[in-house]
Design a protein around this motif. Structure first.
Motif, mmCIF file in Angstrom:
data_model
loop_
_atom_site.group_PDB
_atom_site.id
_atom_site.type_symbol
_atom_site.label_atom_id
_atom_site.label_comp_id
_atom_site.label_asym_id
_atom_site.label_seq_id
_atom_site.Cartn_x
_atom_site.Cartn_y
_atom_site.Cartn_z
ATOM 1 N N GLY A 816 0.798 -1.224 0.000
ATOM 2 C CA GLY A 816 0.000 0.000 0.000
ATOM 3 C C GLY A 816 0.826 1.267 0.000
ATOM 4 N N GLU A 817 2.119 1.156 0.292
ATOM 5 C CA GLU A 817 2.991 2.332 0.320
ATOM 6 C C GLU A 817 3.472 2.663 -1.091
ATOM 7 O OE1 GLU A 817 3.586 4.315 2.682
ATOM 8 O OE2 GLU A 817 2.862 3.253 4.454
ATOM 9 N N LYS A 818 2.528 2.944 -1.972
ATOM 10 C CA LYS A 818 2.862 3.132 -3.382
ATOM 11 C C LYS A 818 3.692 4.390 -3.618
ATOM 12 C CE LYS A 818 -1.288 0.654 -4.849
ATOM 13 N NZ LYS A 818 -0.571 -0.586 -5.186
ATOM 14 N N TYR A 819 3.421 5.426 -2.852
ATOM 15 C CA TYR A 819 4.203 6.654 -3.023
ATOM 16 C C TYR A 819 5.678 6.402 -2.739
ATOM 17 C CZ TYR A 819 6.182 11.223 -2.044
ATOM 18 O OH TYR A 819 6.991 12.316 -2.024
ATOM 19 N N LYS A 820 5.958 5.756 -1.606
ATOM 20 C CA LYS A 820 7.349 5.517 -1.226
ATOM 21 C C LYS A 820 8.013 4.522 -2.173
ATOM 22 C CE LYS A 820 7.019 6.671 3.684
ATOM 23 N NZ LYS A 820 5.695 7.275 3.676
ATOM 24 N N ILE A 821 7.293 3.502 -2.589
ATOM 25 C CA ILE A 821 7.862 2.542 -3.533
ATOM 26 C C ILE A 821 8.187 3.232 -4.855
ATOM 27 C CG2 ILE A 821 7.397 0.447 -4.873
ATOM 28 C CD1 ILE A 821 5.610 -0.478 -2.533
ATOM 29 N N GLY A 822 7.245 4.047 -5.337
ATOM 30 C CA GLY A 822 7.467 4.757 -6.593
ATOM 31 C C GLY A 822 8.646 5.701 -6.515
ATOM 32 N N TYR A 845 12.328 3.703 -14.357
ATOM 33 C CA TYR A 845 11.357 4.765 -14.595
ATOM 34 C C TYR A 845 9.986 4.169 -14.908
ATOM 35 C CZ TYR A 845 15.129 8.266 -14.926
ATOM 36 O OH TYR A 845 16.188 9.098 -14.660
ATOM 37 N N GLY A 846 9.980 3.113 -15.730
ATOM 38 C CA GLY A 846 8.712 2.477 -16.086
ATOM 39 C C GLY A 846 8.031 1.840 -14.886
ATOM 40 N N GLU A 847 8.817 1.169 -14.061
ATOM 41 C CA GLU A 847 8.251 0.554 -12.866
ATOM 42 C C GLU A 847 7.685 1.617 -11.925
ATOM 43 O OE1 GLU A 847 11.258 -1.812 -11.079
ATOM 44 O OE2 GLU A 847 11.375 -3.260 -12.726
ATOM 45 N N ALA A 848 8.421 2.713 -11.786
ATOM 46 C CA ALA A 848 7.949 3.799 -10.926
ATOM 47 C C ALA A 848 6.634 4.355 -11.446
ATOM 48 C CB ALA A 848 9.002 4.902 -10.845
ATOM 49 N N ARG A 849 6.542 4.580 -12.773
ATOM 50 C CA ARG A 849 5.297 5.109 -13.345
ATOM 51 C C ARG A 849 4.133 4.165 -13.084
ATOM 52 N NH1 ARG A 849 4.976 6.087 -19.736
ATOM 53 N NH2 ARG A 849 5.197 3.819 -19.664
ATOM 54 N N ASN A 850 4.355 2.870 -13.241
ATOM 55 C CA ASN A 850 3.277 1.905 -13.018
ATOM 56 C C ASN A 850 2.799 1.911 -11.569
ATOM 57 O OD1 ASN A 850 3.436 1.140 -15.703
ATOM 58 N ND2 ASN A 850 4.769 -0.630 -15.291
ATOM 59 N N VAL A 851 3.746 2.030 -10.654
ATOM 60 C CA VAL A 851 3.375 2.060 -9.237
ATOM 61 C C VAL A 851 2.580 3.320 -8.918
ATOM 62 C CG1 VAL A 851 4.259 2.224 -6.878
ATOM 63 C CG2 VAL A 851 5.286 0.601 -8.482
ATOM 64 N N PHE A 852 3.067 4.463 -9.386
ATOM 65 C CA PHE A 852 2.340 5.711 -9.152
ATOM 66 C C PHE A 852 0.939 5.640 -9.756
ATOM 67 C CE2 PHE A 852 6.626 8.052 -8.910
ATOM 68 C CZ PHE A 852 6.586 8.094 -7.525
ATOM 69 N N ALA A 853 0.846 5.090 -10.967
ATOM 70 C CA ALA A 853 -0.452 5.016 -11.653
ATOM 71 C C ALA A 853 -1.431 4.119 -10.895
ATOM 72 C CB ALA A 853 -0.266 4.503 -13.079
ATOM 73 N N SER A 854 -0.927 3.045 -10.288
ATOM 74 C CA SER A 854 -1.810 2.116 -9.570
ATOM 75 C C SER A 854 -2.387 2.726 -8.301
ATOM 76 C CB SER A 854 -1.050 0.838 -9.219
ATOM 77 O OG SER A 854 -0.031 1.101 -8.258
ATOM 78 N N HIS A 855 -1.752 3.797 -7.824
ATOM 79 C CA HIS A 855 -2.265 4.463 -6.615
ATOM 80 C C HIS A 855 -3.581 5.161 -6.892
ATOM 81 C CE1 HIS A 855 -2.597 7.500 -3.413
ATOM 82 N NE2 HIS A 855 -1.785 6.737 -2.688
ATOM 83 N N GLY A 856 -3.686 5.779 -8.080
ATOM 84 C CA GLY A 856 -4.917 6.459 -8.476
ATOM 85 C C GLY A 856 -4.984 7.924 -8.115
ATOM 86 N N GLN A 857 -4.067 8.397 -7.260
ATOM 87 C CA GLN A 857 -4.110 9.800 -6.847
ATOM 88 C C GLN A 857 -2.749 10.486 -7.003
ATOM 89 O OE1 GLN A 857 -5.762 10.138 -2.905
ATOM 90 N NE2 GLN A 857 -7.277 8.546 -3.313
ATOM 91 N N GLU A 861 3.012 12.576 -10.275
ATOM 92 C CA GLU A 861 4.184 11.714 -10.222
ATOM 93 C C GLU A 861 4.263 10.841 -11.486
ATOM 94 O OE1 GLU A 861 2.104 12.324 -7.849
ATOM 95 O OE2 GLU A 861 3.295 13.120 -6.198
ATOM 96 N N VAL A 862 3.091 10.402 -11.957
ATOM 97 C CA VAL A 862 3.042 9.632 -13.198
ATOM 98 C C VAL A 862 3.580 10.476 -14.351
ATOM 99 C CG1 VAL A 862 1.517 8.514 -14.879
ATOM 100 C CG2 VAL A 862 1.128 8.191 -12.427
ATOM 101 N N ASP A 863 3.195 11.744 -14.387
ATOM 102 C CA ASP A 863 3.672 12.637 -15.450
ATOM 103 C C ASP A 863 5.187 12.786 -15.407
ATOM 104 O OD1 ASP A 863 1.103 13.005 -16.309
ATOM 105 O OD2 ASP A 863 0.807 14.917 -15.265
ATOM 106 N N TYR A 864 5.753 12.898 -14.208
ATOM 107 C CA TYR A 864 7.210 12.996 -14.093
ATOM 108 C C TYR A 864 7.887 11.793 -14.753
ATOM 109 C CZ TYR A 864 7.988 16.991 -11.001
ATOM 110 O OH TYR A 864 8.092 18.243 -10.483
ATOM 111 N N CYS A 865 7.397 10.607 -14.420
ATOM 112 C CA CYS A 865 7.993 9.385 -14.974
ATOM 113 C C CYS A 865 7.825 9.341 -16.493
ATOM 114 C CB CYS A 865 7.357 8.158 -14.330
ATOM 115 S SG CYS A 865 7.633 8.027 -12.560
ATOM 116 N N SER A 866 6.650 9.748 -16.969
ATOM 117 C CA SER A 866 6.407 9.724 -18.410
ATOM 118 C C SER A 866 7.351 10.665 -19.139
ATOM 119 C CB SER A 866 4.940 10.108 -18.686
ATOM 120 O OG SER A 866 4.062 9.162 -18.123
#
Length: 1051
Positions: A816-822, A845-857, A861-866
């Motif tokens: 559940g700690e998606k922010y910290k993992i990302g 970078y791709g893994e980080a984007r996927n984790v941030f995206a799965s959080h939903g909020q 952060e997703v944009d940064y990775c993209s």
């Protein structure tokens, strides 16, 4: 007295050994005639000689050889006493004081200290061969002591000359400094019939001006009317420190005990339970030569002091803790009041703090035991020997067996202090743990006394001040006593007061959460007649404590147990609605801790619904405040501010000033991230003062922590450090270990800000260990992520990889700690970029984007990775640097810097078209509002031109050399326009055709601000080694000066 006492103890030893040594010497003690027997004790070895008039009744003469045999060798294992040795040497050699007393209980290492002091070079230089050591165990009286001195000094007696005359003629005639050591002096001293003679002898020796004396003995002071300088503190020499105890144990145990995290933990716990007493440590370590530490721990749990003996030799004061303790017990001569008091004190782990005012309130002499205190085998043996030896020259004094008519315990306290079974420390009566354990086995505390102690501590809790900061220090002195007495009463079913009331009071104090939890568990297990309302209240408290301690699943399970007792559908009473509201409150806290904000909001709304139904206005206001906290975690600052302000008004209406102050604190946090620093500082300072007045130390510490973070962002590092240190001290006082670790982490960030990387690593490592030790795994992982970034900035790439890998391993258990993992994955990507491993950087970078995206909020952060991935696609072979700078926030999503003065930003640009600036707001608890975030940019239309570039000259590197992020700041070019210009620290080097050299500390670059770039702030940027900070230049250009990576403050 002591001689006959030891004979009694020897009787006990002989009884134990009768199955292995044939017929017992005293097969029937009552039928033996000891009228003319002589009992001699040499070096602790007791033998009854001259039975049936075989030898003269006079004592055997002590020879120099007997003294030499009884003198112990210099101990080879000697840990943690260097300061005391230095103190003793200083007293004898530099202060020119002549009388040194080494005092304390048996087994504390008094003899070892004396031996090491006289073996010191300075002492040897002063006294030479004139150091005379007398083991007083083998001397019965003053006459024997004089004989011993004559023997070791080799004094020749003249015809018709008395022994004392010869001794004092020698001492007075000496032209050189002379040192006499009376070791274990309590042996002859406690032979009361000889005490006057001994006092006169020692005082006469002290009158010889060239003679110095060291005395080691049990008791609170040295013998006679001599100005003794005591070693250590008021109660004698102290126990070993935990570290020294650990070292000593390993040294005694030998190579079988290897150092590891597990073994050190087991040893540390055992040393704590042994109270760091040297003799107990040595004897327990002997077992570790043969058995495992786990088995040894179980042995202590089951056998206590019975295991603390060297089974390979005869029992003596140096080979058995019980033997040593019994030597002191016998001095009480079975005085009933003294033994009863000894039994009571042995039950209390904290002893009796401020005993002169508390002891007579705790227990009254008028309360007699419900059954007589049983006499141990030692006491029975003493009684037998007393009768048999009644015709000896110095019989054991009978003493008074009757209880004192006085209602106070002062006489008994004095007697116990003389035996060193107890000691005074900081105005409190204390007893060493091994002594406590043994006394409780021999003389268990009576139930009538237990009931009296329970009543005292119940009233003590009721009388605590309302101000927690005043109450907690007073409670701290007694907390272990309170836990033990209530546990004993609950377990036995003898409780005479409401243990539930005691728990409710203790729950006010976070520091004692573990005590509360253990008492709650015991009440729920043992009290079958508990009222339903009390049971539910305790279960909810239990769930709340479990959540606070990080045992989130256990907390959830407990809440569900309570919820299942109430039917949520249909009509429910106000009390049931209140219970359900509290259940959802606890669930909200659990989800909030895990940054599952939507679930937390859902739980909070349900709690509000039930609190409205129960008409609990305080709980309604508290839920509104909590909803504001959740909005802060989501960076929804406008909504958070509105909700917290509304809660503040409601708290004010119902007269809850604490709630008003809590809201003020949270509003101050919001102002801080919005860059309204002056207003934020005032609000936080006001809140801190109010919390101080209310006695809410935890909230006051939180304000200090927030103030420290604000000062850090403003580069007011001295003030930041002062605030964080104050917060740390308060967290330590209330026992909030996670708060202490948070402070260590911020201190590490302060060092990072000042590019003091080594100090930062030390502080962050300490924070990581603290979090790990208390089970805060997520926070420990976050510290590993910090360490990874710091190592990266130093160019220690392999250590950075290890740190990031460890962080991700720990976070696996917390999906559940998606922010910290990302964030950790993204920082890992930056590391691989620095290492020129672009394939692995792309993967992270791709893994980080996927984790941030799965959080939903975490859309930003997703944009940064993209964008990071897009730039890799545009120029896969370019020396590209793209670093996204995060704020460290354990509770909320990524933040951005703005053009406000409070943002700590670092700006850089790249040679790749379209890549503009990267911003960092480094804060641990808060975010910018949406408006501020929109004023930042990640893109620029700036185009490179060779003519406007600058090259950094760093340690001789040229523009064609690869530059480490930790060591170099390099150049890039931008398109010259008419727009206002700003300068910032440069990214990795890019070849250019024309450049000029500047030092690393002054490395800057020029950025054009096109129409697509709104204002970007670099106020309060990273401090450089020369201490300079960024300045705003007439509002149109800003400068960041740094010799390290712009992502120094990332995450």
């Amino acid at each position: 007295m002591k001689k006959f006492t030891k004979a009694a103890l020897h009787l006990r030893y002989q009884t134990r050994q009768k199955n292995t040594h044939g017929t017992d010497f005293f097969r029937d003690a009552q039928n033996n005639d000891f009228t003319n027997a002589n009992i001699a004790n040499v070096a602790g070895n007791l033998n009854i000689i001259n039975y049936q008039n075989q030898l003269p009744s006079v004592a055997q003469e002590i020879t120099a050889d007997m003294i030499a045999s009884a003198t112990p060798a210099l101990p080879l294992v000697f840990k943690g006493r260097d300061d005391l040795v230095d103190q003793g040497v200083d007293i004898l050699c530099r202060q020119s004081l002549r009388f040194l007393a080494i005092l304390g209980a048996g087994g504390m290492g008094k003899t070892s200290l004396a031996l090491h002091i006289i073996n010191n070079t300075a002492v040897k230089q002063k006294f030479g061969q004139r150091c005379h050591f007398l083991p007083c165990d083998i001397f019965e009286n003053a006459e024997a002591l004089v004989q011993g001195l004559i023997s070791i000094m080799k004094i020749m007696l003249q015809e018709n000359q008395g022994k004392q005359e010869a001794l004092f003629n020698h001492l007075k005639a000496t032209q050189h400094d002379l040192l006499i050591i009376f070791d274990n002096f309590e042996t002859p001293w406690n032979n009361h019939s000889s005490r006057t003679d001994l006092k006169n002898l020692v005082e006469r020796i002290a009158g010889c001006e060239r003679v110095s004396i060291i005395v080691t003995m049990r008791g609170p002071h040295g013998p006679g009317d001599i100005s003794w300088k005591a070693l250590g503190h008021e109660s004698g020499i102290p126990q070993l420190s935990p570290a020294a105890a650990n070292e000593a144990f390993k040294a005694f145990a030998g190579p079988k005990v290897e150092s590891s995290e597990t073994s050190d933990s087991l040893i540390g716990q055992l040393m704590y339970e042994l109270d760091y007493v040297p003799l107990a440590i040595k004897l327990s370590a002997y077992h570790a030569r043969k058995i495992s530490l786990d088995t040894l721990t179980e042995m202590w749990k089951n056998h206590k002091t019975r295991m603390l003996r060297d089974a390979t030799t005869q029992e003596s004061r140096s080979t058995s803790v019980e033997f040593s303790i019994n030597l002191s017990i016998q001095l009480l001569d079975e005085n009933k009041d003294s033994i009863q008091l000894l039994s009571i004190l042995s039950f209390l782990p904290n002893g009796v703090p401020f005993w002169e005012s508390n002891l007579n309130k705790m227990m009254s002499k008028s309360v007699k035991p419900t059954k007589s205190i049983g006499r141990s085998k030692v006491s029975q043996a003493t009684s037998t020997i007393r009768g048999l030896l009644s015709r000896q020259k110095h019989p054991l004094p009978m003493g008074s067996k009757d209880s004192s008519s006085s209602e106070d315990w002062s006489l008994e306290i004095s007697m116990l202090l003389d035996t060193s079974l107890i000691y005074i420390q900081n105005e409190g009566l204390r007893m060493l743990a091994p002594i406590r354990e043994y006394i409780q086995i021999q003389y268990p505390t009576d139930q009538g006394i237990m009931d009296q102690l329970e009543r005292f501590f119940s009233q003590f809790l009721e009388d605590l001040p309302d101000n927690d900061m005043e109450a907690q220090p007073a409670l701290q002195f007694h907390i272990n006593n309170i836990e033990k007495i209530f546990k004993a009463q609950i377990s036995s079913g003898h409780s005479k007061t409401s243990c539930t009331s005691a728990v409710n009071i203790l729950c006010r104090f976070d520091k004692f959460a573990s005590v509360c939890l253990s008492l709650i568990d015991l009440i729920l297990e043992k009290d079958k007649s508990i009222e339903k309302d009390d049971k539910i209240d305790l279960e909810l408290k239990r769930a709340d404590i479990l959540g606070w301690m990080g045992r989130l699943q256990d907390a959830k399970d407990q809440v569900m147990t309570v919820r299942n007792c109430i039917h949520e559908e249909g009509n429910i009473s106000q009390s049931e609605a209140d219970i359900l509201g509290m259940c959802f409150n606890i669930l909200r806290n659990i989800y909030y801790t895990q940054t599952q904000y939507e679930e937390a909001i859902n739980m909070n709304l349900k709690a509000q619904k039930y609190f409205k139904q129960s008409e609990n206005q305080w709980a309604q206001a508290d839920s509104m405040k909590w909803l504001g906290n959740i909005y802060i975690g989501q960076a929804r600052y406008k909504e958070a501010s509105e909700m917290i302000s509304e809660a503040q008004q409601l708290f004010h209406q119902i007269g809850n000033e604490l709630g008003v102050a809590e809201c003020l604190k949270r509003l101050g946090d919001i102002y801080g991230v919005q860059g309204r620093n002056d207003e934020a500082i005032k609000m936080l300072s006001d809140a801190q003062e109010q919390f101080q007045n209310f006695g809410n130390q935890m909230r006051a510490a939180e304000c200090l922590w927030s103030l420290g973070e604000l000062y850090r962002k403003q580069e007011r590092y001295d003030e930041a450090t002062e605030m964080i240190m104050k917060a740390q001290k308060q967290y330590e006082e209330i026992g909030l270990k996670n708060g202490v670790a948070d402070c260590l982490r911020i201190l590490g960030k302060i060092y990072m800000d000042q590019t003091q990387h080594d100090d930062a690593i030390d502080m962050l490592s300490n924070a990581q260990r603290e979090h790990q030790n208390i089970g805060m795994i997520v926070d420990a992982a976050w510290c590993h992520q910090y360490l990874g970034r710091t190592y990266r900035l130093q160019g220690q790439y392999e250590r950075a990889k290890e740190a990031f890998t460890k962080a991700l391993e720990l976070l696996k258990g917390f999906p559940g700690e998606k922010y910290k993992i990302g964030c950790t994955l993204l920082e890992f990507g930056h590391l691989f970029f620095d290492m020129k491993d672009f394939v692995e950087a792309r993967r992270k970078y791709g893994e980080a984007r996927n984790v941030f995206a799965s959080h939903g909020q975490l859309e930003r952060e997703v944009d940064y990775c993209s964008q990071a991935l897009a730039k890799l696609d545009e120029a896969p072979n370019a020396l590209l640097y793209f670093s996204v700078l995060f704020c460290i926030n354990p509770h909320s999503p990524l933040s951005y810097a703005s053009n406000c003065s409070g943002a700590k930003g670092v700006i850089f640009a790249s040679r790749i078209p379209g890549v503009g600036t990267s911003i960092d707001l480094d804060t641990d608890g808060t975010h910018l509002n949406d408006t501020a975030a929109e004023s930042s940019t990640l893109a620029s239309d700036a185009q490179p031109t060779a003519s406007s570039s600058t090259r950094v000259n760093n340690t001789g590197a040229t523009h064609t050399q690869a530059h480490s992020m930790a060591a170099h700041a390099t150049s890039f070019a931008t398109k010259t326009t008419n727009a206002p210009m700003s300068t910032a620290t440069s990214p990795p080097s890019v070849p250019s055709t024309s450049c000029s050299s500047v030092s690393q500390a002054d490395a800057t670059c020029t950025l054009s601000e096109s129409s697509s770039v709104t204002s970007v702030s670099t106020a309060n940027t990273l401090a450089t080694n020369n201490g300079r900070s960024a300045n705003n230049n007439s509002g149109s250009s800003t400068t960041s000066t740094s010799g390290s990576s712009p992502s120094l403050l990332a995450c």
